[in-house]
Enzyme design. Structure first.
Site, PDB file in Angstrom:
ATOM      1  N   LYS A   1       0.832  -1.213   0.000  1.00 31.75           N
ATOM      2  CA  LYS A   1       0.000   0.000   0.000  1.00 31.75           C
ATOM      3  C   LYS A   1       0.861   1.256   0.000  1.00 31.75           C
ATOM      4  O   LYS A   1       0.619   2.164  -0.781  1.00 31.75           O
ATOM      5  CB  LYS A   1      -0.942   0.019   1.215  1.00 31.75           C
ATOM      6  CG  LYS A   1      -1.945  -1.127   1.207  1.00 31.75           C
ATOM      7  CD  LYS A   1      -3.371  -0.656   1.069  1.00 31.75           C
ATOM      8  CE  LYS A   1      -4.309  -1.705   0.493  1.00 31.75           C
ATOM      9  NZ  LYS A   1      -4.831  -2.641   1.444  1.00 31.75           N
TER      10      LYS A   1
ATOM     11  N   LYS B   1      -4.249 -10.348  -7.764  1.00 34.16           N
ATOM     12  CA  LYS B   1      -5.400 -10.709  -6.929  1.00 34.16           C
ATOM     13  C   LYS B   1      -6.639  -9.900  -7.328  1.00 34.16           C
ATOM     14  O   LYS B   1      -6.521  -8.725  -7.656  1.00 34.16           O
ATOM     15  CB  LYS B   1      -5.029 -10.414  -5.468  1.00 34.16           C
ATOM     16  CG  LYS B   1      -5.991 -10.952  -4.447  1.00 34.16           C
ATOM     17  CD  LYS B   1      -5.657 -10.424  -3.069  1.00 34.16           C
ATOM     18  CE  LYS B   1      -6.060  -8.984  -2.912  1.00 34.16           C
ATOM     19  NZ  LYS B   1      -6.012  -8.442  -1.568  1.00 34.16           N
TER      20      LYS B   1
ATOM     21  N   LYS C   1     -11.162  -5.210  -4.335  1.00 29.05           N
ATOM     22  CA  LYS C   1     -12.269  -4.245  -4.376  1.00 29.05           C
ATOM     23  C   LYS C   1     -11.911  -3.000  -5.184  1.00 29.05           C
ATOM     24  O   LYS C   1     -12.762  -2.282  -5.636  1.00 29.05           O
ATOM     25  CB  LYS C   1     -12.634  -3.812  -2.952  1.00 29.05           C
ATOM     26  CG  LYS C   1     -13.203  -4.896  -2.078  1.00 29.05           C
ATOM     27  CD  LYS C   1     -13.611  -4.284  -0.726  1.00 29.05           C
ATOM     28  CE  LYS C   1     -13.649  -5.314   0.372  1.00 29.05           C
ATOM     29  NZ  LYS C   1     -12.587  -5.131   1.362  1.00 29.05           N
TER      30      LYS C   1
HETATM   31  P1  TYM Z   1     -10.789  -7.440   3.316  1.00 28.07           P
HETATM   32  O1  TYM Z   1     -11.962  -6.568   3.496  1.00 28.07           O
HETATM   33  O2  TYM Z   1      -9.662  -6.939   2.467  1.00 28.07           O
HETATM   34  O3  TYM Z   1     -11.232  -8.814   2.723  1.00 28.07           O
HETATM   35  C1  TYM Z   1     -12.273  -9.563   3.324  1.00 28.07           C
HETATM   36  C2  TYM Z   1     -11.980 -11.041   3.198  1.00 28.07           C
HETATM   37  O4  TYM Z   1     -11.925 -11.418   1.820  1.00 28.07           O
HETATM   38  C3  TYM Z   1     -10.710 -12.111   1.560  1.00 28.07           C
HETATM   39  N1  TYM Z   1     -10.300 -11.809   0.172  1.00 28.07           N
HETATM   40  C4  TYM Z   1     -10.087 -12.735  -0.762  1.00 28.07           C
HETATM   41  N2  TYM Z   1     -10.141 -14.079  -0.724  1.00 28.07           N
HETATM   42  C5  TYM Z   1      -9.873 -14.744  -1.875  1.00 28.07           C
HETATM   43  N3  TYM Z   1      -9.532 -14.118  -3.042  1.00 28.07           N
HETATM   44  C6  TYM Z   1      -9.456 -12.781  -3.114  1.00 28.07           C
HETATM   45  N4  TYM Z   1      -9.131 -12.197  -4.256  1.00 28.07           N
HETATM   46  C7  TYM Z   1      -9.733 -12.021  -1.941  1.00 28.07           C
HETATM   47  N5  TYM Z   1      -9.764 -10.694  -1.666  1.00 28.07           N
HETATM   48  C8  TYM Z   1     -10.106 -10.586  -0.366  1.00 28.07           C
HETATM   49  C9  TYM Z   1      -9.728 -11.545   2.575  1.00 28.07           C
HETATM   50  O5  TYM Z   1      -8.626 -12.401   2.776  1.00 28.07           O
HETATM   51  C10 TYM Z   1     -10.609 -11.409   3.794  1.00 28.07           C
HETATM   52  O6  TYM Z   1     -10.716 -12.634   4.489  1.00 28.07           O
HETATM   53  N6  TYM Z   1      -8.219  -6.763   7.464  1.00 28.07           N
HETATM   54  C11 TYM Z   1      -9.354  -7.483   6.955  1.00 28.07           C
HETATM   55  C12 TYM Z   1     -10.626  -7.251   7.759  1.00 28.07           C
HETATM   56  C13 TYM Z   1     -10.460  -7.513   9.206  1.00 28.07           C
HETATM   57  C14 TYM Z   1     -10.389  -8.801   9.816  1.00 28.07           C
HETATM   58  C15 TYM Z   1     -10.215  -8.534  11.227  1.00 28.07           C
HETATM   59  C16 TYM Z   1     -10.451 -10.105   9.326  1.00 28.07           C
HETATM   60  C17 TYM Z   1     -10.328  -6.584  10.184  1.00 28.07           C
HETATM   61  N7  TYM Z   1     -10.196  -7.200  11.410  1.00 28.07           N
HETATM   62  C18 TYM Z   1     -10.104  -9.598  12.119  1.00 28.07           C
HETATM   63  C19 TYM Z   1     -10.332 -11.151  10.250  1.00 28.07           C
HETATM   64  C20 TYM Z   1     -10.147 -10.895  11.634  1.00 28.07           C
HETATM   65  C21 TYM Z   1      -9.590  -7.025   5.538  1.00 28.07           C
HETATM   66  O7  TYM Z   1      -9.279  -5.910   5.191  1.00 28.07           O
HETATM   67  O8  TYM Z   1     -10.224  -7.885   4.736  1.00 28.07           O
END
Ligand code: TYM
Length: 329
Positions: free
Chosen positions: A111, A195, A198
């Site tokens: 990032k 990957k 969003k």
């Molecule tokens: P975030 O919002 O980026 O993504 C949410 C979940 O989706 C998964 N993910 C994917 N899995 C497979 N292929 C992809 N292309 C893909 N893109 C995203 C992510 O691995 C995630 O599981 N930091 C976290 C949110 C968070 C969190 C936590 C998660 C905050 N506190 C505590 C678990 C425990 C996040 O930004 O996920």
């Protein structure tokens, strides 16, 4: 019974990657474990975002949680910012995480490499600490996430072990990431070496996309030379990604998916992938449309906030007590 926790950050439209890598797996635990699923809206502030966009994305994720089968009578569904203990535990935990280890986080490095060095907010650096606090507050043992979040959960694990060691007692439950063997990293359809995320509208399928454009995106997904539908991540990243999507949604193995398409050409295979994706999305979108503007959404959040707060309050008290913060006995 092990507690399960996960969250999604409302920084953009949810993608098929979020669904396959994370969301789809959350409801599976509802009948056997205590499940906590939240919207990581404080995390969303770590990079610039418009207030209205953040609010709308937040509502959207709640609706998608419900549309994908999370049941508020079985799981605790809540907003991170509505349970103030998340911010409080973060302040304590920041003292148990090391700058060196935060500096090594791949997501942080990715990032900030694209940002003006003078304008990097502190929150993006301490992001994994807030995340560790999310997990610790609910004594979560299992954290189902996609592959890109594994490193953050492992850091939370290290912090938990360090903290317990420092105070010579098991104060914090040691969490572990749960990464599904198939679909933990869904790739972009326009560039299968990247990957699906969003923030990349070109090669993404969004859960809200109209089905016609979903079909179009899949039919024009980048594939590889050759004509065999075979899983080979190095030489056939495009076909391998589509096989992953297909098999994950069908709940079959990659091998079973390959066998279904022995002798089929890419066109036939892509059409089958488009069919299954559209079938899944249609169901989700129908439920989403029923919920998104209904008062039910706020009722769910109100209930979740109460339930989550009760638990978070108790855990925080335990931690404050252990570190020596004074309270009347
Ligand atoms: P975030 O919002 O980026 O993504 C949410 C979940 O989706 C998964 N993910 C994917 N899995 C497979 N292929 C992809 N292309 C893909 N893109 C995203 C992510 O691995 C995630 O599981 N930091 C976290 C949110 C968070 C969190 C936590 C998660 C905050 N506190 C505590 C678990 C425990 C996040 O930004 O996920």
């Amino acid at each position: 019974m092990e507690n399960v926790l996960s969250g999604i950050k409302p920084t953009g439209q949810l993608t098929l990657g979020n669904y396959i890598g994370a969301l789809k797996n959350f409801p599976k635990y509802q009948d056997t474990n205590k499940v906590f699923v939240f919207i990581a809206d404080l995390h969303a502030l770590t990079l610039p975002i418009e207030p209205e966009v953040l609010r709308q994305n937040t509502k959207d994720i709640v609706a998608f949680y419900l549309a994908c089968g999370l049941d508020p009578n079985k799981s605790v569904i809540f907003l991170q910012s509505q349970v103030h203990e998340h911010s409080e535990i973060n302040t304590i935990l920041e003292n148990y995480a090391y700058m060196g280890e935060l500096n090594r986080m791949t997501q942080f490095k990715d990032k900030v490499s694209k940002m003006n060095e003078k304008k990097i907010g502190l929150g993006i650096f301490t992001y994994p600490v807030l995340m560790a606090g999310d997990i610790f507050l609910y004594d979560a043992k299992k954290v189902p996430v996609g592959e890109d979040q594994k490193q953050h959960v492992e850091l939370a694990r290290d912090i938990a072990i360090r903290f317990n060691h420092r105070y010579k007692q098991d104060v914090i439950v040691i969490p572990e990431p749960v990464i599904s063997s198939n679909g933990a990293r869904i790739m972009s359809l326009s560039d299968p070496t990247k990957k699906m995320s969003k923030s990349d509208p070109k090669g993404d399928i969004f859960l809200k996309d109209d089905l016609k454009s979903v079909r179009k995106k899949i039919m024009s997904a980048v594939t590889d030379t050759g004509c065999e539908v075979k899983y080979d991540k190095v030489n056939k990243p495009g076909i391998s990604n589509l096989l992953t999507i297909y098999s994950a949604l069908k709940e079959i193995t990659i091998e079973e998916a390959e066998n279904e398409f022995t002798g089929a050409n890419y066109g036939t295979f892509k059409k089958a992938v488009a069919d299954v994706v559209c079938e899944v999305l249609e169901k989700i979108q129908t439920r989403y449309n029923d919920i998104i503007n209904s008062p039910y959404l706020d009722e769910v959040l109100e209930k979740g906030k109460k339930e989550a707060s009760q638990i978070a309050q108790k855990t925080l008290k335990r931690i404050k007590n252990v570190v020596g913060l004074y309270e009347k006995q």
